[in-house]
Design a protein around this motif. Structure first.
Motif, PDB file in Angstrom:
ATOM      1  N   LEU A 153      -5.200  -1.267 -14.545  1.00  0.00           N
ATOM      2  CA  LEU A 153      -4.472  -0.076 -14.991  1.00  0.00           C
ATOM      3  C   LEU A 153      -3.492   0.439 -13.948  1.00  0.00           C
ATOM      4  N   LYS A 154      -3.778   0.147 -12.693  1.00  0.00           N
ATOM      5  CA  LYS A 154      -2.926   0.598 -11.588  1.00  0.00           C
ATOM      6  C   LYS A 154      -2.696   2.110 -11.664  1.00  0.00           C
ATOM      7  N   GLU A 155      -1.436   2.557 -11.739  1.00  0.00           N
ATOM      8  CA  GLU A 155      -1.166   3.998 -11.701  1.00  0.00           C
ATOM      9  C   GLU A 155      -1.745   4.746 -12.899  1.00  0.00           C
ATOM     10  N   ASP A 156      -1.991   4.042 -13.991  1.00  0.00           N
ATOM     11  CA  ASP A 156      -2.537   4.707 -15.174  1.00  0.00           C
ATOM     12  C   ASP A 156      -4.003   5.107 -14.996  1.00  0.00           C
ATOM     13  N   PHE A 157      -4.610   4.649 -13.910  1.00  0.00           N
ATOM     14  CA  PHE A 157      -6.001   5.030 -13.645  1.00  0.00           C
ATOM     15  C   PHE A 157      -6.086   6.376 -12.925  1.00  0.00           C
ATOM     16  N   HIS A 158      -4.965   6.930 -12.521  1.00  0.00           N
ATOM     17  CA  HIS A 158      -4.980   8.103 -11.636  1.00  0.00           C
ATOM     18  C   HIS A 158      -5.781   9.302 -12.160  1.00  0.00           C
ATOM     19  N   PRO A 159      -5.917   9.531 -13.490  1.00  0.00           N
ATOM     20  CA  PRO A 159      -6.694  10.707 -13.919  1.00  0.00           C
ATOM     21  C   PRO A 159      -8.163  10.667 -13.499  1.00  0.00           C
ATOM     22  N   TRP A 160      -8.665   9.474 -13.198  1.00  0.00           N
ATOM     23  CA  TRP A 160     -10.097   9.344 -12.891  1.00  0.00           C
ATOM     24  C   TRP A 160     -10.365   9.026 -11.419  1.00  0.00           C
ATOM     25  N   ILE A 161      -9.339   9.043 -10.594  1.00  0.00           N
ATOM     26  CA  ILE A 161      -9.511   8.651  -9.198  1.00  0.00           C
ATOM     27  C   ILE A 161     -10.479   9.573  -8.463  1.00  0.00           C
ATOM     28  N   ASP A 162     -10.334  10.876  -8.628  1.00  0.00           N
ATOM     29  CA  ASP A 162     -11.208  11.813  -7.912  1.00  0.00           C
ATOM     30  C   ASP A 162     -12.676  11.603  -8.279  1.00  0.00           C
ATOM     31  N   GLN A 163     -12.955  11.510  -9.576  1.00  0.00           N
ATOM     32  CA  GLN A 163     -14.339  11.327 -10.018  1.00  0.00           C
ATOM     33  C   GLN A 163     -14.901   9.993  -9.542  1.00  0.00           C
ATOM     34  N   ALA A 164     -14.084   8.956  -9.642  1.00  0.00           N
ATOM     35  CA  ALA A 164     -14.549   7.628  -9.243  1.00  0.00           C
ATOM     36  C   ALA A 164     -14.809   7.569  -7.737  1.00  0.00           C
ATOM     37  N   THR A 165     -13.956   8.217  -6.966  1.00  0.00           N
ATOM     38  CA  THR A 165     -14.145   8.232  -5.512  1.00  0.00           C
ATOM     39  C   THR A 165     -15.446   8.927  -5.141  1.00  0.00           C
ATOM     40  N   GLN A 166     -15.707  10.062  -5.771  1.00  0.00           N
ATOM     41  CA  GLN A 166     -16.944  10.794  -5.503  1.00  0.00           C
ATOM     42  C   GLN A 166     -18.175   9.966  -5.863  1.00  0.00           C
ATOM     43  N   ALA A 167     -18.045   9.117  -6.879  1.00  0.00           N
ATOM     44  CA  ALA A 167     -19.174   8.281  -7.286  1.00  0.00           C
ATOM     45  C   ALA A 167     -19.380   7.096  -6.344  1.00  0.00           C
ATOM     46  N   LEU A 168     -18.287   6.581  -5.793  1.00  0.00           N
ATOM     47  CA  LEU A 168     -18.364   5.357  -4.999  1.00  0.00           C
ATOM     48  C   LEU A 168     -18.685   5.587  -3.524  1.00  0.00           C
ATOM     49  N   VAL A 169     -18.155   6.650  -2.948  1.00  0.00           N
ATOM     50  CA  VAL A 169     -18.307   6.862  -1.502  1.00  0.00           C
ATOM     51  C   VAL A 169     -19.769   6.833  -1.041  1.00  0.00           C
TER      52      VAL A 169
END
Length: 210
Positions: A153-169
């Motif tokens: 998705l590349k840039e189209d994934f941006h709406p979920w970046i914050d949530q995904a980062t919090q889940a992965l870190v």
């Protein structure tokens, strides 16, 4: 396809959970084989059923959960950008699987347990740490699928970046399962690139934007 859709809709009993899960898998593979142009209205109908199943109350040991995650990924692979409207449905359960709490059992190294044959153990000095395999597998699969979504998705994934980062870190500290750790750590650079491209294209704001 009509027969498969009938099973998918009606196999609701607990004894039919694996059958329904395997039908999901079969349908998603069929779609990948024939392509979205030949799948016609079946794609929308099947995805509506998946959304309905996903929204129902499923048991924690229901294999349907992982099969749905994988089926969504195959639909995405087939539909490409046309799948974007469904991402808001796909992401919450995917992130939930990423954030599942590991079921860890700790024993003294010289003790015996009935769980010995059901879960892998890591020996740390005088302790043995066992982790429930099914949970680790679901988390690993979810991380791998998340990585694929970000990559494609590349840039189209941006709406979920914050949530995904919090889940992965938090998973970066988890070194007891290499495959899960690798899946998590491989996704973060892709999300960084996704955010960078989204800002460059003006579809997301950078940290210094007002």
């Amino acid at each position: 396809m009509p027969s498969l859709k009938t099973i998918l809709v009606n196999a609701n009993d607990e004894s039919h959970r694996m059958l329904r899960a395997q039908v999901m898998e079969c349908i998603s593979f069929v779609m990948m084989a024939v392509g979205k142009d030949n799948f016609g209205d079946d794609a929308k109908q099947v995805m509506e059923v998946l959304m309905s199943i996903q929204g129902s109350q499923m048991e924690t040991d229901d294999p349907t959960t992982v099969y749905i995650l994988k089926a969504w990924a195959r639909f995405f692979e087939c539909l490409g950008k046309d799948f974007l409207p469904y991402m808001s449905v796909v992401m919450p359960p995917l992130l939930h699987s990423v954030q599942l709490k590991l079921d860890v059992t700790i024993y003294f190294a010289d003790s015996e347990s009935d769980d010995d044959e059901r879960m892998p153990f890591i020996t740390l000095r005088s302790l043995r740490c066992g982790i429930k395999t099914s949970v680790v597998e679901e988390k690993t699969i979810a991380c791998q699928l998340l990585c694929d979504y970000v990559h494609d998705l590349k840039e189209d994934f941006h709406p979920w970046i914050d949530q995904a980062t919090q889940a992965l870190v938090p998973l970066l500290k988890l070194r007891c399962h290499e495959e899960l750790w690798v899946a998590a750590i491989s996704t973060l650079p892709k999300m960084l690139r996704s955010a960078k491209v989204a800002v460059e294209k003006g579809i997301a704001q950078g940290l210094n934007s007002k």
